[in-house]
Design an enzyme around this catalytic site. Structure first.
Site, PDB file in Angstrom:
ATOM      1  N   ALA A   8       0.854  -1.189   0.000  1.00  0.00           N
ATOM      2  CA  ALA A   8       0.000   0.000   0.000  1.00  0.00           C
ATOM      3  C   ALA A   8       0.891   1.241   0.000  1.00  0.00           C
ATOM      4  CB  ALA A   8      -0.906   0.022   1.229  1.00  0.00           C
ATOM      5  N   CYS A   9       0.637   2.145  -0.944  1.00  0.00           N
ATOM      6  CA  CYS A   9       1.412   3.386  -0.994  1.00  0.00           C
ATOM      7  C   CYS A   9       0.504   4.577  -0.706  1.00  0.00           C
ATOM      8  CB  CYS A   9       2.114   3.541  -2.337  1.00  0.00           C
ATOM      9  SG  CYS A   9       1.024   3.830  -3.746  1.00  0.00           S
ATOM     10  N   THR A  10       1.109   5.731  -0.585  1.00  0.00           N
ATOM     11  CA  THR A  10       0.351   6.920  -0.197  1.00  0.00           C
ATOM     12  C   THR A  10      -0.718   7.295  -1.218  1.00  0.00           C
ATOM     13  OG1 THR A  10       2.120   8.281  -1.106  1.00  0.00           O
ATOM     14  CG2 THR A  10       2.119   7.942   1.262  1.00  0.00           C
TER      15      THR A  10
END
Length: 103
Positions: A8-10
């Site tokens: 999960a990234c920003t």
């Protein structure tokens, strides 16, 4: 070795899926079974089941943000890194998981 994890990234787009692909490729090259759940802009995909988590030797969290349901990994050997680390050094990361698990 059985590996499960979450990426999960920003922003929830590119790095989430790049990290997933890099980890899957590196694990398969090492002869491991791997299942990676993504938590991106379109929600949770490839969701890990209770059974997936139970059977896993180790959990890899390649995340830049707080993820949903992180507590389900309590009691499991868990490694947390940034998505950037997973993308840039997936083979080293998988080798580290082997060291941690001893397999």
């Amino acid at each position: 070795m059985k590996i499960v994890g979450v990426t999960a990234c920003t922003i929830g787009i590119a790095h989430t899926y790049l990290a997933q692909q890099k980890l899957e490729d590196a694990a398969k090259a090492a002869g491991d079974d791997i299942k990676i759940e993504t938590q991106g802009t379109i929600g949770i995909e490839n969701a890990l089941t209770e059974e997936d988590i139970k059977q896993a030797d180790v959990v890899i969290l390649a995340i830049d943000i707080k993820i949903a349901d992180e507590e389900r990994f309590k009691g499991k050997k868990t490694v947390k890194v940034s998505t950037e680390t997973a993308i840039k050094s997936p083979n080293k990361l998988i080798a580290k998981l082997h060291e941690i698990v001893g397999k």
